[in-house]
Design a protein around this motif. Sequence first.
Motif, PDB file in Angstrom:
ATOM      1  N   PRO A  41      25.264 -45.352  13.790  1.00  0.00           N
ATOM      2  CA  PRO A  41      24.730 -44.097  13.049  1.00  0.00           C
ATOM      3  C   PRO A  41      24.192 -43.655  14.422  1.00  0.00           C
ATOM      4  N   ALA A  42      24.336 -42.161  14.693  1.00  0.00           N
ATOM      5  CA  ALA A  42      23.945 -41.554  15.685  1.00  0.00           C
ATOM      6  C   ALA A  42      22.190 -40.865  15.171  1.00  0.00           C
ATOM      7  N   THR A  43      21.457 -40.846  16.179  1.00  0.00           N
ATOM      8  CA  THR A  43      20.309 -40.329  15.700  1.00  0.00           C
ATOM      9  C   THR A  43      19.976 -39.110  16.748  1.00  0.00           C
ATOM     10  N   ASP A  44      18.716 -38.470  16.646  1.00  0.00           N
ATOM     11  CA  ASP A  44      18.361 -37.633  17.675  1.00  0.00           C
ATOM     12  C   ASP A  44      18.457 -37.934  19.114  1.00  0.00           C
ATOM     13  N   ALA A  45      18.219 -39.140  19.479  1.00  0.00           N
ATOM     14  CA  ALA A  45      18.262 -39.699  20.826  1.00  0.00           C
ATOM     15  C   ALA A  45      19.546 -39.475  21.465  1.00  0.00           C
ATOM     16  N   VAL A  46      19.614 -39.503  22.614  1.00  0.00           N
ATOM     17  CA  VAL A  46      20.853 -39.776  23.315  1.00  0.00           C
ATOM     18  C   VAL A  46      20.978 -41.092  23.877  1.00  0.00           C
ATOM     19  N   PHE A 111      32.974 -43.985  33.042  1.00  0.00           N
ATOM     20  CA  PHE A 111      32.117 -42.477  32.793  1.00  0.00           C
ATOM     21  C   PHE A 111      31.097 -42.651  32.082  1.00  0.00           C
ATOM     22  N   PRO A 112      29.818 -42.264  32.222  1.00  0.00           N
ATOM     23  CA  PRO A 112      28.737 -42.186  31.331  1.00  0.00           C
ATOM     24  C   PRO A 112      29.032 -41.410  29.941  1.00  0.00           C
ATOM     25  N   GLN A 113      28.851 -42.306  28.794  1.00  0.00           N
ATOM     26  CA  GLN A 113      29.295 -41.689  27.285  1.00  0.00           C
ATOM     27  C   GLN A 113      27.918 -41.926  26.720  1.00  0.00           C
ATOM     28  N   PHE A 114      28.185 -41.025  25.678  1.00  0.00           N
ATOM     29  CA  PHE A 114      27.040 -40.876  24.708  1.00  0.00           C
ATOM     30  C   PHE A 114      27.039 -40.475  23.385  1.00  0.00           C
ATOM     31  N   ARG A 115      26.267 -40.767  22.416  1.00  0.00           N
ATOM     32  CA  ARG A 115      26.247 -40.090  21.156  1.00  0.00           C
ATOM     33  C   ARG A 115      24.843 -39.585  20.737  1.00  0.00           C
ATOM     34  N   THR A 116      24.914 -38.523  20.174  1.00  0.00           N
ATOM     35  CA  THR A 116      23.805 -38.040  19.535  1.00  0.00           C
ATOM     36  C   THR A 116      24.053 -37.291  18.216  1.00  0.00           C
ATOM     37  N   ARG A 117      22.931 -37.331  17.507  1.00  0.00           N
ATOM     38  CA  ARG A 117      23.086 -36.450  16.122  1.00  0.00           C
ATOM     39  C   ARG A 117      22.684 -34.740  16.282  1.00  0.00           C
TER      40      ARG A 117
END
Length: 422
Positions: A41-46, A111-117
Amino acid sequence: MTAPSTVATRRRILQFALAAPAVASLASQAIAAQAEPMLSPATDAVTPFKVSVPQAAINDLKRRLKNTRWPDQEIVSDWSQGVPLHKAKSLIAYWERKYDWRKFEKRINAFPQFRTRIDGLGIHFIHVKSKHENALPIILTHGWPGSVVEFLKVIGPLTDPTAHGGSAEDAFHVVIPSQPGFGFSDKPASEGWTVVRTANAWATLMKRLGYDRWVAQGGDWGSGVTHALGHVRPEGLMAAHVNWPLVFPEKLPENPTPEEKAAMDAAMKFANDQFGYFKEQATRPQTIGYALADSPVGQATWIYEKFQAWTDNRGEPEDALTIDEMLDEISLYWFTDTAASSARIYWENARNGGGFDAGRIELPMAATIFPKEIYRAPKAWAEAHWPNLFYWNEVDKGGHFAAFEQPDLFAQEMRKAFKSIR
């Protein structure tokens, strides 16, 4: 003496017992493969993210490909009825026996990948910062049947121009998000994710990454999102570029110029000959989702056809893209089970006035026109819609998937287009 019926019964039981472990193994693999690659689950954090598809899903794909039931052969000698049977069989044989998804995983995970809400939804994105001082942040948006895959080849030329024929002053910080319902972004569970809502999400993303001055680029539905950004004009957005200008006159000219007539004819051909997929996804995305989510051959040919129709090729999609490149894109749709969720972008926007004309935009706008685009908008139409048009160029090669087909040319166009914005 044992009765024949009893012997036959025992033989069937023995055969089932011997086959049971294999059957159970296949069943467990299929069940495991039905689940998407695990997304926390994504949060507001990157939060950092890596692509990792379960081996069971890969095994299940190969099993399904091996057991394909083929339709009868087309009754024409070209692509006018869709993907020819021999082309489909060749593509699927390669996917089953030679294609290596793990090779693609290694490539994208470099490559740098991320998830954020954002706005309640987990958004996946690639974020590569340039080593060059004063690099210009740019957000690149894909469409359908696209994904972040189509931009991988331009990351190097944009972030490290000195290694690709440019200068340090040409550098970009690159952000490439997966649209809602695509790839490793979450799938919306309710209505309302139009291009405008996505544009607002992108504005939040760029602010969250600390960018207070940035530009945007897009093609296909990415062009729709980029036009929407032009309307929204979020804080920090300086200018935008598209490779498919959504500019179309309300009233068609009675005496069109040659460029206008070519654009009108191409748009009419698209509406009459290639609009079936659009209408289906705009009206019944769930129904087409059942077919494509259950059949990798269906998913593959649904996309493969567009690579043939919309790329700059000599009749075959392989003239423009390699089989591996196309299967990277197709496999991403398959493993993430996003046939239905990605199709809903048509449904959402068709109900909210989505079309060839995005209206008047005051934001400084730029465009590069590739020769095999679905239709080539004349500059005069853009000038009528974009009072602050600051760059326009028509290049001699490339099609609808501009960055995917012509990465070097695409990167050069980004450098030229945004030179005056830096």
